[in-house]
Structures are given as C-alpha cells and as structure tokens.
Design an enzyme around this catalytic site. Sequence first.
Site, PDB file in Angstrom:
ATOM      1  CB  VAL A  11      -0.957  -0.020   1.219  1.00 39.93           C
ATOM      2  CG1 VAL A  11      -1.608   1.330   1.430  1.00 39.93           C
ATOM      3  CG2 VAL A  11      -2.026  -1.073   1.000  1.00 39.93           C
ATOM      4  CG  ASP A  30       9.584  -0.051   5.560  1.00 41.41           C
ATOM      5  OD1 ASP A  30       8.490  -0.223   5.000  1.00 41.41           O
ATOM      6  OD2 ASP A  30      10.038  -0.831   6.435  1.00 41.41           O
ATOM      7  NE  ARG A 154      -9.278  -5.036  -7.753  1.00 37.28           N
ATOM      8  CZ  ARG A 154      -9.652  -5.159  -9.024  1.00 37.28           C
ATOM      9  NH1 ARG A 154     -10.135  -6.298  -9.471  1.00 37.28           N
ATOM     10  NH2 ARG A 154      -9.549  -4.158  -9.871  1.00 37.28           N
ATOM     11  CD  GLU A 155      -1.172  -8.097  -2.225  1.00 34.40           C
ATOM     12  OE1 GLU A 155      -0.733  -9.152  -2.696  1.00 34.40           O
ATOM     13  OE2 GLU A 155      -1.193  -7.844  -1.008  1.00 34.40           O
ATOM     14  CB  ALA A 255     -16.887 -20.896  -7.905  1.00 31.72           C
ATOM     15  N   GLY A 260      -7.984 -15.940  -0.316  1.00 30.15           N
ATOM     16  CA  GLY A 260      -6.766 -15.894   0.496  1.00 30.15           C
ATOM     17  C   GLY A 260      -6.239 -14.481   0.500  1.00 30.15           C
ATOM     18  CB  CYS A 263      -6.729  -7.756   2.817  1.00 26.83           C
ATOM     19  SG  CYS A 263      -5.252  -6.734   2.835  1.00 26.83           S
ATOM     20  NE  ARG A 331       1.069 -10.457   2.988  1.00 28.54           N
ATOM     21  CZ  ARG A 331       1.148  -9.133   3.199  1.00 28.54           C
ATOM     22  NH1 ARG A 331       1.189  -8.668   4.431  1.00 28.54           N
ATOM     23  NH2 ARG A 331       1.177  -8.291   2.184  1.00 28.54           N
TER      24      ARG A 331
HETATM   25  P1  NAD Z   1       3.291  -4.736   4.038  1.00 27.81           P
HETATM   26  O1  NAD Z   1       3.580  -5.760   5.061  1.00 27.81           O
HETATM   27  O2  NAD Z   1       3.532  -5.039   2.600  1.00 27.81           O
HETATM   28  O3  NAD Z   1       4.087  -3.385   4.368  1.00 27.81           O
HETATM   29  C1  NAD Z   1       4.119  -2.779   5.621  1.00 27.81           C
HETATM   30  C2  NAD Z   1       5.464  -2.064   5.763  1.00 27.81           C
HETATM   31  O4  NAD Z   1       5.457  -1.288   6.977  1.00 27.81           O
HETATM   32  C3  NAD Z   1       6.670  -2.988   5.871  1.00 27.81           C
HETATM   33  O5  NAD Z   1       7.606  -2.674   4.875  1.00 27.81           O
HETATM   34  C4  NAD Z   1       7.233  -2.726   7.278  1.00 27.81           C
HETATM   35  O6  NAD Z   1       8.633  -2.830   7.352  1.00 27.81           O
HETATM   36  C5  NAD Z   1       6.775  -1.296   7.511  1.00 27.81           C
HETATM   37  N1  NAD Z   1       6.726  -0.895   8.923  1.00 27.81           N
HETATM   38  C6  NAD Z   1       6.205  -1.586   9.982  1.00 27.81           C
HETATM   39  N2  NAD Z   1       6.333  -0.865  11.108  1.00 27.81           N
HETATM   40  C7  NAD Z   1       6.939   0.305  10.769  1.00 27.81           C
HETATM   41  C8  NAD Z   1       7.321   1.457  11.509  1.00 27.81           C
HETATM   42  N3  NAD Z   1       7.099   1.546  12.826  1.00 27.81           N
HETATM   43  N4  NAD Z   1       7.936   2.452  10.850  1.00 27.81           N
HETATM   44  C9  NAD Z   1       8.162   2.369   9.512  1.00 27.81           C
HETATM   45  N5  NAD Z   1       7.815   1.309   8.770  1.00 27.81           N
HETATM   46  C10 NAD Z   1       7.207   0.284   9.386  1.00 27.81           C
HETATM   47  O7  NAD Z   1       1.759  -4.327   4.266  1.00 27.81           O
HETATM   48  P2  NAD Z   1       0.660  -3.927   3.170  1.00 27.81           P
HETATM   49  O8  NAD Z   1       0.185  -5.149   2.469  1.00 27.81           O
HETATM   50  O9  NAD Z   1       1.153  -2.760   2.398  1.00 27.81           O
HETATM   51  O10 NAD Z   1      -0.537  -3.461   4.141  1.00 27.81           O
HETATM   52  C11 NAD Z   1      -0.435  -2.296   4.927  1.00 27.81           C
HETATM   53  C12 NAD Z   1      -1.822  -1.980   5.465  1.00 27.81           C
HETATM   54  O11 NAD Z   1      -2.709  -1.648   4.396  1.00 27.81           O
HETATM   55  C13 NAD Z   1      -2.520  -3.111   6.216  1.00 27.81           C
HETATM   56  O12 NAD Z   1      -3.279  -2.564   7.269  1.00 27.81           O
HETATM   57  C14 NAD Z   1      -3.426  -3.726   5.178  1.00 27.81           C
HETATM   58  O13 NAD Z   1      -4.540  -4.364   5.749  1.00 27.81           O
HETATM   59  C15 NAD Z   1      -3.859  -2.516   4.401  1.00 27.81           C
HETATM   60  N6  NAD Z   1      -4.220  -2.782   3.004  1.00 27.81           N
HETATM   61  C16 NAD Z   1      -3.475  -3.618   2.248  1.00 27.81           C
HETATM   62  C17 NAD Z   1      -3.815  -3.848   0.917  1.00 27.81           C
HETATM   63  C18 NAD Z   1      -3.024  -4.801   0.061  1.00 27.81           C
HETATM   64  O14 NAD Z   1      -3.452  -5.077  -1.061  1.00 27.81           O
HETATM   65  N7  NAD Z   1      -1.909  -5.361   0.497  1.00 27.81           N
HETATM   66  C19 NAD Z   1      -4.900  -3.147   0.352  1.00 27.81           C
HETATM   67  C20 NAD Z   1      -5.624  -2.264   1.158  1.00 27.81           C
HETATM   68  C21 NAD Z   1      -5.272  -2.074   2.488  1.00 27.81           C
HETATM   69  C1  UGA Z   2      -8.819  -7.282  -1.488  1.00 30.38           C
HETATM   70  C2  UGA Z   2      -9.924  -6.304  -1.944  1.00 30.38           C
HETATM   71  O1  UGA Z   2     -10.413  -6.693  -3.216  1.00 30.38           O
HETATM   72  C3  UGA Z   2      -9.404  -4.871  -2.006  1.00 30.38           C
HETATM   73  O2  UGA Z   2     -10.470  -3.992  -2.325  1.00 30.38           O
HETATM   74  C4  UGA Z   2      -8.835  -4.495  -0.646  1.00 30.38           C
HETATM   75  O3  UGA Z   2      -8.256  -3.201  -0.680  1.00 30.38           O
HETATM   76  C5  UGA Z   2      -7.762  -5.480  -0.244  1.00 30.38           C
HETATM   77  O4  UGA Z   2      -8.310  -6.832  -0.237  1.00 30.38           O
HETATM   78  C6  UGA Z   2      -7.252  -5.192   1.130  1.00 30.38           C
HETATM   79  O5  UGA Z   2      -7.993  -4.746   1.983  1.00 30.38           O
HETATM   80  O6  UGA Z   2      -6.074  -5.434   1.312  1.00 30.38           O
HETATM   81  P1  UGA Z   2      -6.730  -8.473  -2.647  1.00 30.38           P
HETATM   82  O7  UGA Z   2      -6.647  -9.261  -1.394  1.00 30.38           O
HETATM   83  O8  UGA Z   2      -5.506  -7.861  -3.208  1.00 30.38           O
HETATM   84  O9  UGA Z   2      -7.788  -7.263  -2.479  1.00 30.38           O
HETATM   85  O10 UGA Z   2      -7.300  -9.428  -3.781  1.00 30.38           O
HETATM   86  P2  UGA Z   2      -8.725  -9.780  -4.407  1.00 30.38           P
HETATM   87  O11 UGA Z   2      -8.646  -9.609  -5.858  1.00 30.38           O
HETATM   88  O12 UGA Z   2      -9.833  -9.137  -3.692  1.00 30.38           O
HETATM   89  O13 UGA Z   2      -8.793 -11.347  -4.088  1.00 30.38           O
HETATM   90  C7  UGA Z   2      -8.846 -11.859  -2.776  1.00 30.38           C
HETATM   91  C8  UGA Z   2      -9.069 -13.356  -2.797  1.00 30.38           C
HETATM   92  O14 UGA Z   2     -10.375 -13.664  -3.274  1.00 30.38           O
HETATM   93  C9  UGA Z   2      -8.112 -14.096  -3.724  1.00 30.38           C
HETATM   94  O15 UGA Z   2      -7.750 -15.312  -3.122  1.00 30.38           O
HETATM   95  C10 UGA Z   2      -8.939 -14.335  -4.975  1.00 30.38           C
HETATM   96  O16 UGA Z   2      -8.510 -15.424  -5.724  1.00 30.38           O
HETATM   97  C11 UGA Z   2     -10.304 -14.566  -4.358  1.00 30.38           C
HETATM   98  N1  UGA Z   2     -11.420 -14.290  -5.290  1.00 30.38           N
HETATM   99  C12 UGA Z   2     -11.668 -13.024  -5.731  1.00 30.38           C
HETATM  100  C13 UGA Z   2     -12.239 -15.342  -5.699  1.00 30.38           C
HETATM  101  O17 UGA Z   2     -12.023 -16.507  -5.302  1.00 30.38           O
HETATM  102  N2  UGA Z   2     -13.291 -15.078  -6.524  1.00 30.38           N
HETATM  103  C14 UGA Z   2     -13.562 -13.819  -6.971  1.00 30.38           C
HETATM  104  O18 UGA Z   2     -14.549 -13.653  -7.723  1.00 30.38           O
HETATM  105  C15 UGA Z   2     -12.730 -12.776  -6.565  1.00 30.38           C
END
Ligand code: NAD
Ligand code: UGA
Length: 431
Positions: A11, A30, A154-155, A255, A260, A263, A331
């Site tokens: 993010v 970071d 979304r990733e 389906a 997984g 999030c 994850r």
């Molecule tokens: P991530 O694990 O990829 O990255 C988090 C980073 O924060 C790491 O690089 C870590 O070293 C750093 N960090 C931790 N503590 C720190 C500190 N005290 N000072 C500076 N850096 C520090 O996590 P992410 O997947 O980017 O998710 C971050 C947040 O956003 C989570 O709450 C997650 O739920 C949310 N989110 C993630 C996604 C996604 O697609 N991954 C989408 C929407 C929201």
């Molecule tokens: C999800 C949400 O889609 C984002 O909006 C949100 O910001 C993010 O979580 C978050 O909070 O971190 P992400 O986990 O990156 O995003 O991926 P998705 O595309 O949502 O897929 C999540 C899981 O659901 C995957 O395992 C995917 O294969 C599965 N999925 C998704 C299905 O099995 N069927 C679908 O129709 C869609």
Amino acid sequence: MKICVIGSGYVGLVSGACFADLGNNVICVDKNVNKISNLKNGVIPIYEPGLEELIQRNVKQKRLKFSTNISNSIIKSDIIFICVGTPTKIKSNEANLKYIFQVVKDLKKNLNKYKIIVTKSTVPVTTGDKIQKLLTTKTNKKLFDVVSNPEFLREGEAIRDFMFPDRVVVGTNSKKANDVLKNLYSPIIKKKGRYFNTSRRAAEVIKYAANGFLATKITFINEMSNLCEKLNVDVTDVSLGIGTDERIGARFLRAGPGYGGSCFPKDTRALISTSKKFKTDLSIVKSTINSNENRYKYLLTKINEILNNNLKNKKITFLGVTFKAGTDDMRDSASLKLIPYLIKKGAKVSYYEPTGIKKDFDKKKVVYFNNIKDACKNSDLLIIHTEWNEFKQLNFNRLINKKKFKIYDLRNLYSPKKMKNKNINYFSIGR
Ligand code: NAD
Ligand code: UGA
C-alpha cells in the site's frame, strides 16, 4: 503537497508512487533498512505490474524519495500517511496495532507544525480516536488532525485501482483536513471516482464492511458451486445469471479455491473481534470465515477422488502457488494448505510460479521449475491454482507426456466441453 508515507509495502509504495506521479513531493519511509537501501538502488521489493516504471519515473523527476529517517521525514511533511501492516494477533484474532502505535510515537516527537495524519492501514473502528488521544498534549491540539482514509486497492491491479478508484473515503469532521485531502485527490476524482467525506469511525467501519461483504460474496458462490457439482449445473452460468441483476453485481462471483491473501482472512477475523468487543453478533461473517477455512478440505477430498484415493508417488504439478494471479504474495494462499497435505500422503509435488520460487516450501520436498513445460513433464495431475494469463491457453496434450494425466482447474479457465472433445480428463469447480 509534501507527503510522507510511513511503511513502504504494497500500500505504501503504490500510494507514494501514485501521489508523486500526481505532482506531489513524496518521501516513502520504512524501518526495514534493507528494503529502503534496495529501493534507493532501484530494486522494488514486491511484484506489482507497472510499479517499477512508476517509481523510476518519479525518482528521476525527484518527486519520490526513500528514507529510513522517519523523524526527519515527518518534520518535512504536511501530510503523513500511515501504511504499516496490521496483521492478525494469533491468539485473539484481533488486528495487531503495534506497528501503528510505534509510528504514533515517532509522530508525537515531530509535530513541528500543522500536519494531517492519515491512516491508510486497515484499522479497527476507534483506532483513530486512540491515535488522537495518544498524540494530544496540553499545547499541541491545533497541530494535527487524525483522518481515516482506508485503501481499497487490490494487489496485481494496485496502480489502476489507486488511480481510478470507485470512491475515495475520507473520515474526518475537520473542514481544514477535508479541504486539503479533497484537493490532493482531485486529479483522481475528476477521472472516475467519487469523493466521500464521512466521520472517522464510519470510514474505519466502511473498510471492514467492504472486505467482509466481498469475502461473503465469494464464499456464497463457492458454496453454490458445491451444490452445482451435485446437480451437474455449471456454476459460471449461475454467476452470470445472478450477476446480471444489478442489485447483485457480476464481480467477485468467481468460484475458486477460497479467498486468500493478506486482507480478507485477517480483516474478517478482526471484524469478528470488533463485534465481540461491541457486543454484536456478526453471524454471517463468522459463517463466511468458517466456510472459507474449511474449503481446502473439500478440495482435498476432490483431489483424492480424482486420483482414486491413491496419492502415493503420484506426480502433482501446481500452476501458480500465490493466493491469486498478478501478485507474488503467499499470505493465506490455498496452496499452503493443499501442498503439505499432498506431500504427507506421499505425492511428489512440483510447481511453476510466474513470480519465482517461494521460500514457504521445503526445496527438497516441493520442486520448483522456472517454466511450465518442465514443471508439467510426467505429471499425473495438473492443478491450475491461479489464473495467470499464461495458464489460459495451454496445449495440455503436448505439454504432458503421460497418457492418462488429469487436470483439476481451480479457476475454471477452460471449457469442460472442449476438454472432453480433446479426450482430456478434466475437473473444475462447480461444473
Ligand atoms: P506490508 O507488510 O507489505 O508493508 C508494511 C510495511 O510497513 C513494511 O515494509 C514494514 O517494514 C513497515 N513498517 C512496519 N512498522 C513500521 C514502523 N514503525 N515504521 C516504519 N515502517 C514500518 O503491508 P501492506 O500489504 O502494504 O498493508 C499495509 C496496510 O494496508 C494493512 O493494514 C493492510 O490491511 C492494508 N491494506 C493492504 C492492501 C493490500 O493489497 N496489500 C490493500 C488495502 C489495504
Ligand atoms: C482485497 C480487496 O479486493 C481490495 O479492495 C482491498 O483493498 C484489499 O483486499 C485489502 O484490503 O487489502 P486483494 O486481497 O488484493 O484485495 O485481492 P482480491 O482480488 O480481492 O482477491 C482476494 C481473494 O479472493 C483471492 O484469493 C482471490 O482469488 C479470491 N477471489 C476473488 C475469488 O475466489 N473469486 C472472486 O470472484 C474474486
């Protein structure tokens, strides 16, 4: 605007690079020294399509910088985005906020002038209240606003999701903070999305409600697919048939092996923990979690059936092992539950993964191949685990030299009818 992004993961990096691309001066920080030193050398720590080019372009234009000096970066900035992880606490299932509160300590020491502190990390409702309380002293009340701005990217689609969001949710009742953020997001909002200002608590709830709802939608169609398998009905027809009703919506009705990723699993668990704290029963989300956590057992029963309950020495190849296509993220991937079981039962498991070898598997027991052809050679069963484009038009009869190979397609990428015409023993989900 001068922006500091704390936490340079999926993010933080995407938000930082996109804000820089919109013309802001951004510093991504970071605490992971290695990560920052790699970023300074142009090495991107995650797989995210388009991110490397975006970072390179903005570094070149000097709009994007990287640092481990958190204090200095806070001092220089007007807006601070907190983007650190909020993983699940193993015993209680609640969100672990220790990284958030570490950041708050750094913030408190460095409030040299008015700053907007924005949580982009997914945090349980009332976290913003706690941050505000922790930051407040007798003299600094006017020096900051704490805002919730949940991220919905979304990733694998992160840059597009960030640049073309359906909506931007900003939770604050400070007019000053709202005006600044509306201005910051204005280039994005003009393109497509909607800017939505609400209370801080509502913004925090919206994020969990969105993930809880989407996880439930996926789980609903997964359970329907189990029924379809018993009835010889195609679940993809059911998805289409219900999804065309605008009240239901077509997306997230694919389906598969169960949701997984970093999030949905953690956020649905944290939502239940919040509901307990506020003495409410979110029975639907509870049921979703339970169904999804048990989905792998259903898939394993099916794999056993496909291989006539004899897994010993069977060569099983996975195409893709991450939680979905378009990411390197392992994850809560279904493969982490399926592969160890198959190994335990004596199967010989190999895999091809477009984002490379994964350290989650014992190299001696689970063999990685860097190309589809070698991975599939002599396979008894091919499991299509993720939906990368490169898995969508394979010539299986050429790829696999065993006569009686079988395919279990967990993403319904192929037509059962066409497979039958090619004499391929093909199984999929809910069809
Ligand atoms: P991530 O694990 O990829 O990255 C988090 C980073 O924060 C790491 O690089 C870590 O070293 C750093 N960090 C931790 N503590 C720190 C500190 N005290 N000072 C500076 N850096 C520090 O996590 P992410 O997947 O980017 O998710 C971050 C947040 O956003 C989570 O709450 C997650 O739920 C949310 N989110 C993630 C996604 C996604 O697609 N991954 C989408 C929407 C929201
Ligand atoms: C999800 C949400 O889609 C984002 O909006 C949100 O910001 C993010 O979580 C978050 O909070 O971190 P992400 O986990 O990156 O995003 O991926 P998705 O595309 O949502 O897929 C999540 C899981 O659901 C995957 O395992 C995917 O294969 C599965 N999925 C998704 C299905 O099995 N069927 C679908 O129709 C869609």
